[in-house]
Design an enzyme around this catalytic site. Structure first.
Site, PDB file in Angstrom:
ATOM      1  N   HIS A   1       0.843  -1.197   0.000  1.00 58.46           N
ATOM      2  CA  HIS A   1       0.000   0.000   0.000  1.00 58.46           C
ATOM      3  C   HIS A   1       0.876   1.244   0.000  1.00 58.46           C
ATOM      4  O   HIS A   1       1.731   1.402   0.865  1.00 58.46           O
ATOM      5  CB  HIS A   1      -0.906  -0.011   1.234  1.00 58.46           C
ATOM      6  CG  HIS A   1      -1.834   1.170   1.290  1.00 58.46           C
ATOM      7  ND1 HIS A   1      -1.895   2.014   2.363  1.00 58.46           N
ATOM      8  CD2 HIS A   1      -2.737   1.638   0.385  1.00 58.46           C
ATOM      9  CE1 HIS A   1      -2.813   2.955   2.137  1.00 58.46           C
ATOM     10  NE2 HIS A   1      -3.334   2.745   0.938  1.00 58.46           N
TER      11      HIS A   1
ATOM     12  N   HIS B   1      -7.813   8.397  -4.125  1.00 57.18           N
ATOM     13  CA  HIS B   1      -8.247   7.059  -4.535  1.00 57.18           C
ATOM     14  C   HIS B   1      -9.397   7.111  -5.542  1.00 57.18           C
ATOM     15  O   HIS B   1      -9.665   6.118  -6.230  1.00 57.18           O
ATOM     16  CB  HIS B   1      -8.728   6.252  -3.316  1.00 57.18           C
ATOM     17  CG  HIS B   1      -7.663   5.971  -2.303  1.00 57.18           C
ATOM     18  ND1 HIS B   1      -7.325   6.857  -1.314  1.00 57.18           N
ATOM     19  CD2 HIS B   1      -6.855   4.884  -2.120  1.00 57.18           C
ATOM     20  CE1 HIS B   1      -6.359   6.338  -0.559  1.00 57.18           C
ATOM     21  NE2 HIS B   1      -6.050   5.141  -1.026  1.00 57.18           N
TER      22      HIS B   1
ATOM     23  N   ARG C   1      -2.110  25.209   2.389  1.00 57.83           N
ATOM     24  CA  ARG C   1      -1.584  23.843   2.544  1.00 57.83           C
ATOM     25  C   ARG C   1      -2.374  23.181   3.654  1.00 57.83           C
ATOM     26  O   ARG C   1      -2.101  23.381   4.845  1.00 57.83           O
ATOM     27  CB  ARG C   1      -0.095  23.897   2.912  1.00 57.83           C
ATOM     28  CG  ARG C   1       0.526  22.538   3.233  1.00 57.83           C
ATOM     29  CD  ARG C   1       0.626  21.671   2.003  1.00 57.83           C
ATOM     30  NE  ARG C   1       1.201  20.354   2.261  1.00 57.83           N
ATOM     31  CZ  ARG C   1       0.464  19.239   2.362  1.00 57.83           C
ATOM     32  NH1 ARG C   1      -0.847  19.272   2.249  1.00 57.83           N
ATOM     33  NH2 ARG C   1       1.070  18.079   2.547  1.00 57.83           N
TER      34      ARG C   1
ATOM     35  N   CYS D   1       6.038  26.007   2.444  1.00 63.76           N
ATOM     36  CA  CYS D   1       5.899  24.551   2.502  1.00 63.76           C
ATOM     37  C   CYS D   1       7.257  23.920   2.231  1.00 63.76           C
ATOM     38  O   CYS D   1       8.011  24.403   1.376  1.00 63.76           O
ATOM     39  CB  CYS D   1       4.880  24.102   1.453  1.00 63.76           C
ATOM     40  SG  CYS D   1       4.660  22.318   1.415  1.00 63.76           S
TER      41      CYS D   1
ATOM     42  N   TYR E   1       8.036  14.966   6.983  1.00 63.87           N
ATOM     43  CA  TYR E   1       8.812  16.161   6.634  1.00 63.87           C
ATOM     44  C   TYR E   1      10.254  16.047   7.109  1.00 63.87           C
ATOM     45  O   TYR E   1      10.677  16.696   8.070  1.00 63.87           O
ATOM     46  CB  TYR E   1       8.131  17.395   7.204  1.00 63.87           C
ATOM     47  CG  TYR E   1       6.783  17.686   6.578  1.00 63.87           C
ATOM     48  CD1 TYR E   1       6.660  17.912   5.213  1.00 63.87           C
ATOM     49  CD2 TYR E   1       5.621  17.730   7.344  1.00 63.87           C
ATOM     50  CE1 TYR E   1       5.434  18.183   4.624  1.00 63.87           C
ATOM     51  CE2 TYR E   1       4.380  18.005   6.772  1.00 63.87           C
ATOM     52  CZ  TYR E   1       4.288  18.233   5.410  1.00 63.87           C
ATOM     53  OH  TYR E   1       3.081  18.504   4.832  1.00 63.87           O
TER      54      TYR E   1
END
Lengths: 553, 553
Positions: free
Chosen positions: A128, A153, A223, A270, A408
């Protein structure tokens, strides 16, 4: 195996295929202009649930665009399986919910349902893309609510893939359809460039970035990791708890009146900003395909986190506290929240300027930016500035959230998804020095012997920008740009610099000419030349020289 | 004009030609082993003179290897004039001292004497490599004491150049010879690699750098700007004065007993470290030809500068104080001292760890490292950690010293000596992330299919090293090194990391193979690839990838 790999590739493509920003609701702009201070917020205050936070946080991680860990190739051959029809005959057998629920381990087999289908995904679990642990959250039950939350999905190809694993039908048919958790998203300006619709991730057009030192609130990049929570300011409570503090709950009014007000001009960025530059190397990366616009600057007003922690009794240099964790009120279907943490030294530093902000450019925070209260950690990757702040926890541990522990971070170019050890790198806090050419745009026609180049530059850790150099000859000669900056003290240079340089084009140049920019911060750190040597599997911290090719007439 | 340019070139060569470390005094090692706590210090306590500090500080600047500002070329043709004999017949006329003293302006002509010669240097003044202001200090009088201090003048070629300007002889002959201000330098280990004898500038051999996390005191690199002062600890007084403080004088004993003792492990590095890598570009730079050894690490013990300033009454956020200036007890012939400053935010930051140190690895500071008290500013260029500290001044201004205002700064590659605006760049404080390969040495023979590479890495501003990557194929593939570090908190990573990696050599490689190292710090800043794009006229902050060529058998 093939099906699994194909699904991974499809999820990646699904993620990358961003819907166009055409879904504006009527009155969206008007709502924004009202400052989001009224109407649409349902009462949903209070902290996130406390049980099994790690597991659920891992699940929630998918929303962060990190659901594509296992595969590094985008070879279209991997997608062939998706074109096959679902295996015939598999759907005949019927199972009831109780029978499905018994299949939650490798020993029993791992089953899930989607609408009225029953699927044995035992062989797929380890492949997955979002990790086995996340898929295991759905084991023995319906994946419908998960797919509603993680909408990458939701395309025919992924659904076709799932059919490879069908073993039968659910007795009694599908459960009631799952409500779209993104049904109540706030309105946004069409100008924002959407990289993912649900959750909303959109960047500021680069022409607008260089328009003003302070980005208009409505154009500030968005974000989000989860649906935007609708928080009622009247019932909102901020909870403070943990080691070395007295548990405390503060209403918005208490926060605004008990503590001294501070304003800080800070750029947020970001970690994935400029990720697209990694895609120009020979090794494309996964994740939101940010160009250079997931960065913006605001004047944030609120109170100092330090002052609130002091009020809760936290002492400087308490040896039991190493991190200050933040929990958002944005939650997944298991009521688990977005979370992050920063070192206590940053949180408590009188010079660190960490705010609990409730205003952005003098207006209440917009819904997309954390109404009614968010953290602003100047100099640090945007992901630690938790929005819709519900809880602050003083701890000897980092936030257990997926985003803190397994997302991150950046690794050597030699580390890929198959050999990554997430513990081996520290969570990104300060970000490295970067710059971006916003004008001219790539491919622009230049009918002159010189070109005016504009952009932004920023560095983390309060290291203000001291110089930006621009070259039109690949770095052989440099032209120092004029800087436009908010005055800030050394070490507290939280805001970007905008810059502009008029650069002569190489004599006799015709056709493609590459413009290059590099910034230097007050630690005299500079940008590396190429993206390949700083390539990393998550595609974060891209700060190589920014390059734009123009077309000289 | 030609003569002036030639003199400049000669001064540069004179500076670069470092004497070999053969002048060890008898008993030198024994003296070092005694910890420098006794005997040889003559009583010379007290602060530097206060008059005209800027002018004299500029003069003193020459000692810093910065006496070569005006010329960027090393063209040997410029040196031709030096081979000419002194112009005949010019020396016939006699002048008395009073007559010479009348010639101190452009209008009257600018005369100087050297030994018994009289010279009209009016036309040379503006071309003086150390700046006109410095030469003007000697106008109307003898340059002998200046040349005694700045001994890069002392070679036959520079003296020959001077003869170009001879106009006569000094009536009554030369004044008494000037005593060598460097006559009482402390003893040093022969292992140190001397880059300049007077003042002493010597680096630690790289094989020894990687030998231990804490550099032995005797092997710590030495960067002096002036003769080492001999300070009597018994009469030593540290003066604190300026804005927002009560003037205070502290004896060594008071400093050691009134304040809480702190120890900090910190790396110091000269801004010029790795300058030689700029000389491998097409544009050689001026200054001490440091290789990679002007960096070392010590455990410093002393008291916090913050505590001393608080005791003097300085309040946090005093708007009248922006900088804390330091004055050394090392002085030039005009009794003007070495000086530097740091921002008050760094000085007062409880997390900044700025020390007034009196011990190095548990022993009193060696004479070369600031006995009895020096400043240690962790994370900041070594030049701000003023040795033999005499005075601390709280001010709204930076130190007026030459080294603060016109030396330790870096500019764009497009700025050269002819167009430099010193005000346009901030004084270097934090330094950028760097690394250095210490083993194998350049040219080493490798008779194996892999090579073990060792070195150090460091970054300024407390940004600890999180990773070092090594490549033997020009950066196509990277091997992450093992790090050896003192544990330090995030944001307070003051000490370097030593590292080691065993790297496979490219298959079938024979002959020259280049090894490359790059470090990443906790802000995820990395080193730029090449030196040319960060070239700067002073040759400072060289932090491009470090490269060493080995010879594969």
């Amino acid at each position: 195996m093939k099906a699994g790999r194909a699904l991974a590739a499809l999820l990646q493509r699904g993620w990358a295929a961003a819907p166009h920003p055409s879904q504006q609701q009527p009155g969206a702009l008007r709502q924004l202009q009202r400052g989001l201070s009224g109407g649409p917020f349902a009462g949903r205050a209070g902290g996130a649930a406390a049980a099994a936070p790690w597991l659920a946080a891992v699940a929630a991680g998918l929303a962060g665009g990190v659901g594509l860990q296992l595969y590094s190739s985008t070879d279209p051959a991997q997608c062939r399986a998706a074109d096959k029809p679902a295996a015939s005959g598999k759907g005949a057998k019927e199972f009831d919910k109780e029978e499905v629920a018994k299949h939650r381990t490798k020993e029993t087999g791992i089953w899930v349902t989607y609408k009225d289908g029953v699927y044995d995904v035992t062989k797929f679990v380890e492949q997955h893309p979002g990790g086995a642990a996340r898929l295991m959250l759905a084991a023995g039950g319906a994946i419908d609510p998960f797919w509603a939350m993680y909408q990458q999905h939701n395309n025919d190809q992924v659904k076709g893939m799932l059919e490879e694993y069908r073993i039968g039908r659910l007795k009694g048919g599908a459960a009631a359809p799952v409500a779209d958790p993104y049904a109540n998203e706030p309105a946004r300006l069409p100008a924002l460039i959407v990289r993912s619709q649900k959750p909303m991730n959109s960047e500021t057009p680069k022409e607008l970035l260089v328009g003003s030192l302070i980005t208009p609130n409505e154009l500030f990049y968005v974000r989000n990791h989860l649906p935007v929570p609708h928080v009622d300011a009247a019932t909102y409570r901020l909870r403070v708890e943990g080691e070395g503090v007295r548990t405390m709950e503060l209403s918005l009014e208490e926060l605004q009146t008990r503590f001294r007000r501070h304003s800080v001009t800070a750029t947020l960025q970001c970690t994935g900003n400029r990720r697209n530059d990694f895609n120009l190397t020979q090794r494309p990366v996964k994740g939101l395909e940010w160009d250079g616009g997931s960065i913006s600057t605001a004047v944030w007003s609120g109170v100092r986190l330090r002052d609130v922690l002091l009020a809760a009794g936290l002492e400087d240099d308490n040896p039991d506290v190493a991190h200050i964790q933040f929990e958002g009120l944005d939650t997944d279907m298991a009521s688990q929240c977005y979370g992050a943490s920063v070192e206590v030294d940053k949180a408590m530093d009188p010079q660190g300027d960490v705010l609990l902000a409730f205003e952005m450019k003098g207006a209440p925070l917009p819904a997309d930016h954390g109404y009614p209260v968010r953290v602003v950690v100047p100099g640090v990757a945007g992901c630690r500035s938790v929005k819709w702040l519900g809880k602050i926890v003083a701890s000897d541990q980092e936030s257990a959230s997926f985003w803190q522990r397994k997302d991150y971070k950046a690794f050597s170019p030699s580390v890929d998804w198959h050999n990554v050890d997430w513990e081996s790198a520290p969570a990104i806090q300060n970000m490295p020095v970067t710059s971006h050419i916003c004008e001219p745009l790539s491919g622009a026609a230049i009918d002159d012997d010189e070109v005016t180049v504009k952009g932004y530059a920023w560095s983390g850790g309060g290291q203000g920008i001291i110089r930006v150099d621009v070259s039109a000859d690949g770095g052989a000669t440099w032209h120092t740009a004029e800087l436009n900056k908010v005055p800030q003290k050394r070490g507290r240079g939280w805001a970007w610099a905008l810059w502009e340089a008029t650069v002569p084009l190489p004599k006799g140049a015709k056709g493609a000419v590459q413009l290059v920019a590099k910034a230097t911060d007050e630690s005299y750190n500079t940008q590396p030349e190429q993206a390949a040597p700083i390539w990393n599997l998550r595609g974060v911290n891209c700060n190589s020289w920014h390059r734009v090719s123009v077309n000289v007439q």
